[in-house]
Scaffold this active site. Structure first.
Site, short mmCIF file in Angstrom:
data_model
loop_
_atom_site.label_atom_id
_atom_site.label_comp_id
_atom_site.label_asym_id
_atom_site.label_seq_id
_atom_site.Cartn_x
_atom_site.Cartn_y
_atom_site.Cartn_z
N TYR A 71 0.98 -1.24 0.06
CA TYR A 71 0.01 -0.04 -0.01
C TYR A 71 0.86 1.10 -0.03
O TYR A 71 0.42 2.26 -0.41
CB TYR A 71 -0.75 0.12 1.43
CG TYR A 71 -2.14 -0.70 1.11
CD1 TYR A 71 -2.21 -2.21 0.60
CD2 TYR A 71 -3.61 0.11 1.43
CE1 TYR A 71 -3.62 -2.90 0.68
CE2 TYR A 71 -4.55 -0.44 1.32
CZ TYR A 71 -4.70 -2.02 0.89
OH TYR A 71 -5.81 -2.78 0.96
N LYS A 111 3.08 -15.20 2.42
CA LYS A 111 3.10 -15.88 1.15
C LYS A 111 4.87 -16.32 0.96
O LYS A 111 5.40 -15.73 -0.12
CB LYS A 111 2.79 -15.17 0.12
CG LYS A 111 2.57 -15.89 -1.41
CD LYS A 111 1.40 -16.88 -1.46
CE LYS A 111 1.72 -17.49 -2.98
NZ LYS A 111 0.98 -18.83 -3.08
N ASP A 136 -3.02 -18.06 0.48
CA ASP A 136 -4.02 -18.82 -0.56
C ASP A 136 -4.63 -19.91 0.36
O ASP A 136 -5.87 -20.13 0.36
CB ASP A 136 -3.46 -19.40 -1.74
CG ASP A 136 -2.21 -20.15 -1.66
OD1 ASP A 136 -1.62 -20.33 -0.33
OD2 ASP A 136 -1.66 -20.74 -2.70
N ASP A 193 -6.35 -6.93 4.11
CA ASP A 193 -7.46 -6.30 3.39
C ASP A 193 -8.47 -7.37 2.55
O ASP A 193 -9.39 -7.29 2.76
CB ASP A 193 -6.96 -5.48 2.20
CG ASP A 193 -8.10 -4.64 1.44
OD1 ASP A 193 -9.20 -4.10 2.12
OD2 ASP A 193 -7.99 -4.71 0.32
N ASP A 223 -12.13 -8.81 4.17
CA ASP A 223 -13.38 -8.93 3.56
C ASP A 223 -14.21 -10.21 3.37
O ASP A 223 -15.30 -10.48 3.43
CB ASP A 223 -13.29 -8.49 1.99
CG ASP A 223 -13.67 -6.77 1.92
OD1 ASP A 223 -13.39 -6.14 3.00
OD2 ASP A 223 -13.96 -6.35 0.90
C1 IPM Z 1 -10.32 -1.42 4.04
C2 IPM Z 1 -10.70 -0.70 2.61
C3 IPM Z 1 -9.47 0.13 2.38
C4 IPM Z 1 -8.36 -0.54 2.34
C5 IPM Z 1 -9.79 1.23 1.21
C6 IPM Z 1 -10.91 1.89 1.27
C7 IPM Z 1 -8.51 1.87 0.76
O1 IPM Z 1 -10.74 -1.66 1.74
O2 IPM Z 1 -10.33 -0.62 5.13
O3 IPM Z 1 -10.13 -2.42 3.99
O4 IPM Z 1 -7.89 -1.16 1.17
O5 IPM Z 1 -7.58 -0.61 3.37
MG MG Z 2 -11.00 -3.67 2.45
#
Ligand code: IPM
Ligand code: MG
Length: 380
Positions: free
Chosen positions: A158, A208, A241, A265, A269
């Site tokens: 990032y 990884k 993975d 990240d 999710d």
């Molecule tokens: C998160 C989001 C952010 C990230 C984005 C919005 C930049 O997806 O907080 O997980 O990738 O960190």
């Molecule tokens: Mg995210």
């Protein structure tokens, strides 16, 4: 006789003031923030504190109002606060801007970096009562899900050098660089240790290391750090993975899932969806800085984003924002009982069948405000 309505802190003449910045941002951010602030107000009435919230623009709304996603004036408001309650940023309106000026990069990543908020804590909690909200079969998660993801938040790909260029043959090329230093890995390893000590004492470090040098270093540093500082914690290592697959197969095999920025990240999710709805997932981002109370300064935000498709309709689930407020009370203000009370109120609201559309699954659904009211009733 003392009237019942006087709280004990009122009697002692001391009403603790909690000074925090409120950055609602874009999309559903402002709607769910309004509900969360109401809950904090009510928690304050019950427990004897006064939320002192200073609002400021961030993200797309800040671009519209100030020409820049993270204005100095907003940074200043945060500097003067003990914590930040954050909504969400971004949306279709700003997607045509150059990528580096868009709300996500220019405000959310910028504020994480500005306050060195390197430790992202994302609880992956699915109440057994709403296990049907998970895409996983109920028999795989009979008691719901209870794990936590610790994500490194200010390093890795990032924040490494980026560039774009056009090659001699006319092709375009883009470069993102992943960088990690020992010290960055050690400080987040300590957060994983602290988290695991308060839970099941198991950490799965995800990397990884069969491909990436950063991961080879990560694994080496994590193994050495745990061996020296937390031999009582059961530490495993897993390739990312495989971790993604295991999370979908049997999430409760994990206790603390611990990983670098990009993998965190993605995995968080995935954790969000198996926990039923991103609308329920709160997060805390902490750094080295202490606030005026000697507690960690932190930014607290729902994990779900701006949800532009439902923004303005008053139907977004406010729970992730409310629960982020609870995390703020716990981490940045040391108000554990108060945080527990809010979390319990949210849980019993959902158990009692009050549901926003994202977690309704056949039950009638209510809007954000009514959901908030239901939480308030239980908190009172
Ligand atoms: C998160 C989001 C952010 C990230 C984005 C919005 C930049 O997806 O907080 O997980 O990738 O960190
Ligand atoms: Mg995210």
């Amino acid at each position: 006789m003392v009237p019942q309505t006087f709280s004990s802190s009122y009697l002692t003449g001391f009403m603790e003031t909690l000074k925090f910045a409120v950055l609602p941002g874009d999309g559903i951010g402002p709607e769910v923030m309004t509900v969360a602030l109401r809950v904090l107000e009510q928690a304050g009435q019950r427990f004897g504190f006064r939320p002192d919230a200073t609002h400021a623009d961030i993200g797309g709304i800040a671009i519209d109002n100030h020409g820049i996603a993270y204005p100095d004036s907003t940074h200043q408001v945060c500097e003067e606060a003990d914590a930040i309650l954050f909504g969400s940023v971004g949306g279709p309106k700003w997607e045509t801007l150059p990528p580096k000026d868009q709300p996500e990069r220019a405000s959310l990543l910028a504020i994480r970096k500005a306050f060195s908020l390197y430790a992202n804590i994302r609880p992956g909690l699915l109440y057994a009562e709403i296990a049907d909200a998970s895409p996983l079969k109920r028999e795989r998660i009979p008691d719901g899900i209870d794990i936590v993801c610790i994500r490194e938040l200010t390093g890795g790909i990032y924040f490494g050098d980026k560039s774009t260029s056009t090659l001699d043959n006319g092709e375009e090329q883009a470069i993102d660089t992943m960088v990690y230093k020992t010290s960055e890995i050690e400080r987040i390893a300590q957060v994983a240790i602290d988290t695991a000590l308060g839970r099941g004492k198991r950490v799965c470090s995800v990397d990884k290391a069969n491909v990436l040098e950063c991961s080879v270093l990560w694994r080496k540093v994590v193994a050495a750090y745990f061996a020296e500082h937390a031999p009582q914690i059961e530490l495993d290592h897993m390739y990312v993975d495989n971790a993604a697959m295991q999370l979908a197969r049997d999430p409760n095999q994990f206790d603390v899932l611990f990983t670098e920025n990009m993998f965190g990240d993605i995995l968080s999710d995935e954790m969000g969806v198996i926990c039923g709805s991103l609308g329920m997932l709160a997060s805390a981002s902490l750094g080295a800085r202490q606030n005026g109370r000697g507690k960690p300064f932190g930014l607290y935000e729902p994990s779900g984003g701006t949800a532009p498709d439902i923004a303005g309709q008053g139907i977004a689930n406010p729970c992730a924002q409310i629960l982020s407020g609870a995390l703020m009370l716990r981490h940045s203000f040391g108000l554990n009982e108060e945080a527990d009370a809010i979390e319990t109120a949210v849980r019993s609201t959902v158990e009692a069948g009050a549901r926003t559309a994202d977690i309704a699954f056949g039950l009638d659904s209510v809007g954000s405000e009514a959901m908030g009211e239901a939480v308030l009733e239980r908190l009172a």
